[in-house]
Design a protein around this motif. Structure first.
Motif, PDB file in Angstrom:
ATOM      1  N   ASP A  64       0.816  -1.217   0.000  1.00  0.00           N
ATOM      2  CA  ASP A  64       0.000   0.000   0.000  1.00  0.00           C
ATOM      3  C   ASP A  64       0.850   1.267   0.000  1.00  0.00           C
ATOM      4  N   SER A  65       2.087   1.175  -0.465  1.00  0.00           N
ATOM      5  CA  SER A  65       2.954   2.356  -0.472  1.00  0.00           C
ATOM      6  C   SER A  65       2.382   3.485  -1.319  1.00  0.00           C
ATOM      7  N   GLU A  66       1.786   3.162  -2.467  1.00  0.00           N
ATOM      8  CA  GLU A  66       1.195   4.222  -3.286  1.00  0.00           C
ATOM      9  C   GLU A  66       0.117   4.971  -2.499  1.00  0.00           C
ATOM     10  N   LEU A  67      -0.717   4.235  -1.784  1.00  0.00           N
ATOM     11  CA  LEU A  67      -1.768   4.873  -0.987  1.00  0.00           C
ATOM     12  C   LEU A  67      -1.180   5.773   0.086  1.00  0.00           C
ATOM     13  N   VAL A  68      -0.142   5.300   0.771  1.00  0.00           N
ATOM     14  CA  VAL A  68       0.474   6.085   1.838  1.00  0.00           C
ATOM     15  C   VAL A  68       1.146   7.330   1.270  1.00  0.00           C
ATOM     16  N   GLN A  98      -0.950  14.636  -0.072  1.00  0.00           N
ATOM     17  CA  GLN A  98      -2.176  15.410   0.072  1.00  0.00           C
ATOM     18  C   GLN A  98      -2.169  16.187   1.384  1.00  0.00           C
ATOM     19  N   GLU A  99      -1.798  15.516   2.478  1.00  0.00           N
ATOM     20  CA  GLU A  99      -1.808  16.170   3.784  1.00  0.00           C
ATOM     21  C   GLU A  99      -0.764  17.281   3.866  1.00  0.00           C
ATOM     22  N   LEU A 100       0.376  17.082   3.212  1.00  0.00           N
ATOM     23  CA  LEU A 100       1.423  18.109   3.214  1.00  0.00           C
ATOM     24  C   LEU A 100       1.187  19.184   2.158  1.00  0.00           C
ATOM     25  N   ARG A 160      -4.844   5.303  -6.605  1.00  0.00           N
ATOM     26  CA  ARG A 160      -4.091   5.033  -5.385  1.00  0.00           C
ATOM     27  C   ARG A 160      -3.225   6.219  -4.973  1.00  0.00           C
ATOM     28  N   LEU A 161      -2.685   6.921  -5.938  1.00  0.00           N
ATOM     29  CA  LEU A 161      -1.832   8.070  -5.634  1.00  0.00           C
ATOM     30  C   LEU A 161      -2.634   9.348  -5.391  1.00  0.00           C
ATOM     31  N   GLY A 162      -3.916   9.324  -5.754  1.00  0.00           N
ATOM     32  CA  GLY A 162      -4.753  10.494  -5.526  1.00  0.00           C
ATOM     33  C   GLY A 162      -4.331  11.697  -6.331  1.00  0.00           C
ATOM     34  N   THR A 163      -3.938  11.474  -7.588  1.00  0.00           N
ATOM     35  CA  THR A 163      -3.450  12.561  -8.431  1.00  0.00           C
ATOM     36  C   THR A 163      -4.023  12.441  -9.828  1.00  0.00           C
ATOM     37  N   ASP A 204       0.751  11.269 -24.553  1.00  0.00           N
ATOM     38  CA  ASP A 204       0.194  12.192 -25.544  1.00  0.00           C
ATOM     39  C   ASP A 204      -0.949  13.017 -24.949  1.00  0.00           C
ATOM     40  N   GLU A 205      -1.711  12.379 -24.039  1.00  0.00           N
ATOM     41  CA  GLU A 205      -2.845  13.059 -23.401  1.00  0.00           C
ATOM     42  C   GLU A 205      -2.401  13.898 -22.187  1.00  0.00           C
ATOM     43  N   ARG A 206      -1.105  13.864 -21.878  1.00  0.00           N
ATOM     44  CA  ARG A 206      -0.513  14.618 -20.776  1.00  0.00           C
ATOM     45  C   ARG A 206      -1.026  14.180 -19.405  1.00  0.00           C
ATOM     46  N   ARG A 207      -1.444  12.918 -19.319  1.00  0.00           N
ATOM     47  CA  ARG A 207      -1.779  12.342 -18.015  1.00  0.00           C
ATOM     48  C   ARG A 207      -0.517  11.855 -17.315  1.00  0.00           C
ATOM     49  N   ILE A 208       0.429  11.373 -18.092  1.00  0.00           N
ATOM     50  CA  ILE A 208       1.754  11.082 -17.555  1.00  0.00           C
ATOM     51  C   ILE A 208       2.760  11.904 -18.357  1.00  0.00           C
ATOM     52  N   ARG A 209       3.810  12.336 -17.689  1.00  0.00           N
ATOM     53  CA  ARG A 209       4.761  13.236 -18.326  1.00  0.00           C
ATOM     54  C   ARG A 209       5.937  12.495 -18.952  1.00  0.00           C
TER      55      ARG A 209
END
Length: 322
Positions: free
Chosen positions: A101-105, A111-113, A144-147, A173-178
């Motif tokens: 669950d590292s991605e979730l953490v 988010q909190e920071l 999971r990453l909330g982004t 291409d859709e700029r969802r990932i860089r």
């Protein structure tokens, strides 16, 4: 259990986990000194450019293989590490679907920071399990990453490269990932990663490399440099093949000439060797300790070994095992 019921159960458990993370972070405050430091332990971090764009990254970041935790105190420790890392100017955080669950953490901590826009967030596709459809895989990573945007999505350990690459290119291409990448941490996968370098438009590769495990420097690192591909280094303190180098060293003293590098600890010595390779963009040592992240980032400032010093470091290291 029917597949539908199993899916509902998984979603419910993930919701429960996220609620637990939020409660843990809210219940545990960061120590004040982390947010009100005096002199930075890692002033003026050195940076390297991503060849495909010229974007610059600090040369030491953070790996999060040990971030799959639910205990409030353990989550708070990891949040403190990320807070201090960002405060000192480092940016790269690397995680993976395979790290529990590292991605979730990591997502919850950012988010909190309110630090998502201050980090370069990298993750990896699954290497096993129920997720096989590319669309489902990437949707799960975002969730999971909330982004809404992932800076770097990497094919983990060459698992499903041919099947996943079209989806990754489309998302780019859709700029969802860089950026797009592929990873390995095993010598036997080096030929496959070399083939991917030649075949696919990768922005990054990630590979295991340390002063005691220099095999990647034979072909992979030169090939990445030739192709204009950035390199993340996992296990710069050793790993599966060579074991943890810091534990092996124990209380052995640094050589006197380590001061010429500005290295006051073995961690700085080992990291400076790794990041001084001209093909390396960023090393991502894992840690859950604020003290260790400060030490690691000291290696990203000041002098780096030149070719002659690197040879000296290698000879000294090899002499320890003789």
């Amino acid at each position: 259990m029917p597949a539908k019921d199993r899916s509902l159960k998984n979603r419910s458990s993930r919701r429960d986990f996220l609620c637990g993370c939020a409660a843990a972070v809210a219940a545990t405050a960061l120590p004040a000194p982390l947010l009100a430091s005096g002199k930075d332990p890692a002033a003026a971090l050195l940076t390297r450019a991503i060849p495909s764009t010229g974007e610059r990254l600090p040369i030491v970041g953070l790996g999060t293989n040990a971030y799959s935790v639910t205990d409030p105190a353990e989550i708070a420790k990891r949040q403190a590490v990320v807070a201090r890392m960002v405060e000192l100017g480092a940016r790269v955080i690397d995680t993976a679907h395979a790290y529990g669950d590292s991605e979730l953490v990591v997502g919850r901590i950012l988010q909190e920071l309110q630090a998502r826009d201050r980090v370069f967030l990298a993750t990896k596709t699954p290497i096993q399990g129920e997720l096989t459809d590319p669309a489902q895989i990437v949707a799960e990573a975002f969730r999971r990453l909330g982004t809404d945007t992932i800076d770097l999505l990497q094919i983990h350990n060459m698992h499903g490269t041919a099947e996943l690459m079209p989806a990754l290119r489309r998302l780019k291409d859709e700029r969802r990932i860089r950026y797009i990448g592929a990873t390995t941490s095993r010598d036997e996968q080096y030929p496959d990663l070399l083939a991917a370098l030649r075949t696919h438009p990768l922005d990054f590769i990630q590979v295991d490399y340390s002063i005691d495990n220099r095999n990647a420097a034979t072909a992979l690192l030169p090939a990445a440099a030739d192709k204009g591909v950035a390199v993340l280094v996992n296990m710069p303190f050793g790993g599966r093949r060579d074991g943890n180098l810091l534990r092996k060293l124990g209380d052995r003293s640094l050589p006197a000439w380590a001061g010429e590098l500005g290295a006051n600890t073995w961690a700085e010595f080992l990291l400076k060797y790794v990041v001084s390779h001209p093909a390396v963009t960023c090393a991502i040592p894992g840690t859950t300790s604020v003290t260790n992240v400060e030490t690691n980032l000291r290696a990203a400032s000041g002098a780096l070994p030149d070719e002659a010093m690197r040879a000296r470091m290698e000879a000294y290291w090899d002499s320890l095992a003789a």
